[in-house]
Design a protein around this motif. Structure first.
Motif: not given
Length: 500
Positions: A134-136, A139, A163, A166, A222, A225, A261
């Motif tokens: 995941n991007n989060h 990040d 983002p 994600d 989402n 972000q 996610s």
């Protein structure tokens, strides 16, 4: 009483009883009109009975779990401490006693956000070390450490992020790694068994089981972000907790069908439902990041109601009960507008695939890139129409989107502020905006010569500080604070990172 009378009474009683039972049965049938008829099977059960459809028939999770767990990794991140500019000046209580600014730094100096550590999961998708997560999870991280189930550890580098969906792609330098085989998330069915694999609550690799409880779910997570979120989650009841983010959702064949996610929970921990990004979206995002450095996102150019169309709106627009996506607007210059689609139409199919909700439409469109031609089927005035649509990028054309750094997107000549200017204006440093060109900064009304000293209260001394702060910023808008050398006071500018 003779025998004849007795028989007469018995006969009357029996007849009365039969009439009463028959009459009661008719009354019950009339009152409960929905009583099911024995032997009659509804259409939704067609092909079900007689096909050995026991939910536990031949289900065995061991082979899938054994095959998949070696390819799911533990991701640990570290974010270095940050110095935050103190924009709210406090009175120095010792100023009168000692004079000067002996204790000013103590009361008005920059605050410090301590070093932060976090963890999540990831899935190896190639033998040479490409990992999707995941991007989060990654990040804003300054350091990324990847640990395999065999306890080998590697330093990870971010290849690219998206983002909107994600998704992030991370690389480790290794060869001959186990990896997960892509499945087909379109084939996932409600009630189908699935396994979630990851590293929840800092535990070692963990497998949980559940079923697919819904598809094409949008929970608006989402939007935190990205201004253009892509959400069409697979919802499951497999137990997923903090740390599972970025881990695998697999079917009983051991194939990857989603990237875990999010969870739906009032406490932040598992409370019944979890959400995974369908692998068919993941594949497109990963391929774009690897090939182009950024996602080539296509837009159909349709605004639709997030909660669906109300009965009042249906009545007002004269729309019959047609499952589909109600078109609220088709902006001029967009793909749908160019194809003749307009407000009031109801989109029912994308490239022949039925769509009944906005998230389903977004999921289908997300599989294509700008320049691709698709067909859109819609209804207007009760008539079905199908048109060809050439998808466009966010800029309204079909060009390949370049992977520009956040500083390139600002559209300005930047340099570290001169030490003399910094000293004369009583600042520790900053970034001088020498010349504003075409880019994000132009929309802020900022003037040439501005010195950026903080981003969201994070102190900025150099151009590298500015890049790091903007890259790790949460949300779509940040607050730039700074000065114009030679002028009193500080100035604040809101900056939309989404370019709006």
């Amino acid at each position: 009483m003779n025998l004849k009378n007795i028989l007469t009474i018995v006969g009357i009683s029996a007849t009365t009883t039969l009439i009463s039972v028959f009459g009661y049965t008719k009354i019950v049938q009339n009152r409960y009109a929905s009583v099911q008829e024995p032997g009659k099977i509804p259409a939704n059960y067609a092909g079900f009975f007689g096909n050995n459809n026991s939910p536990l028939a031949n289900v065995d999770f061991t082979a899938a779990a054994t095959s998949a767990t070696p390819a799911v990794v533990h991701i640990k991140t570290k974010t270095k401490e940050k110095r935050i500019a103190n924009t709210q000046k406090q009175v120095n209580p010792f100023g009168d006693m000692f004079g000067g600014g002996m204790f000013d730094d103590f009361f008005n100096g920059p605050k410090v956000i301590p070093e932060q550590r976090a963890s999540g999961s990831g899935v190896i998708i190639s033998e040479d070390g490409l990992i999707v997560t995941n991007n989060h999870v990654v990040d804003g991280a300054d350091e990324i450490n990847i640990t395999l189930p065999n306890k080998k550890s590697y330093k990870g580098t971010v290849v690219g992020t998206d983002p909107s969906s994600d998704i992030a792609v991370v690389k480790i330098e290794a060869k001959g790694l186990p990896y997960l085989v892509y499945g087909n998330s379109d084939d996932a069915k409600l009630g189908q068994w699935v396994l979630a694999i990851g590293y929840p609550l800092n535990l070692d690799v963990t497998v949980t089981a559940g079923i697919v409880s819904a598809k094409s779910r949008s929970i608006n997570i989402n939007t935190r972000q990205s201004a253009t979120p892509v959400e069409s989650f697979i919802q499951t009841d497999a137990a997923v907790n903090p740390g599972n983010s970025g881990g695998a959702l697999i079917n009983t064949n051991g194939e990857l069908i989603g990237i875990n996610s999010a969870i739906a929970s009032p406490t932040g921990s598992y409370a019944g439902y979890s959400y995974a990004i369908p692998v068919n979206i993941v594949k497109k995002v990963v391929n774009d990041i690897v090939k182009f450095g950024t996602v080539q996102r296509a837009f159909v150019g349709i605004s639709y109601p997030m909660e669906g169309i109300s009965e009042e709106e249906k009545a007002k627009q004269g729309i019959k009960d047609v499952d589909g996506v109600y078109v609220m607007e088709t902006p001029v210059g967009g793909a749908a507008n160019a194809a003749g689609i307009k407000k009031g139409d109801v989109v029912t199919k994308i490239n022949g695939v039925t769509v009944t909700t906005g998230p389903e439409m977004v999921e289908q469109v997300s599989r294509y890139k700008p320049g691709d031609k698709i067909t859109i089927t819609y209804t207007r005035d009760g008539k079905e129409n199908t048109v060809s649509v050439v998808l466009k990028n966010k800029g309204g054309n079909t060009d390949v989107v370049k992977n520009e750094s956040i500083l390139d997107q600002l559209g300005a000549d930047l340099q570290n502020v001169d030490k003399k200017i910094a000293s004369a204006n009583d600042i520790a440093g900053g970034v001088l905006v020498k010349k504003i060109k075409e880019g994000l900064l132009k929309a802020t009304k900022m003037q040439d010569g501005f010195v950026i000293t903080s981003v969201n209260d994070v102190e900025i001394k150099t151009v590298d500080d500015l890049k790091a702060a903007l890259t790790s910023a949460k949300g779509n808008t940040v607050r730039l604070l700074g000065i114009y050398p030679g002028f009193q006071g500080t100035y604040a500018y809101p900056l939309s990172l989404a370019g709006e």
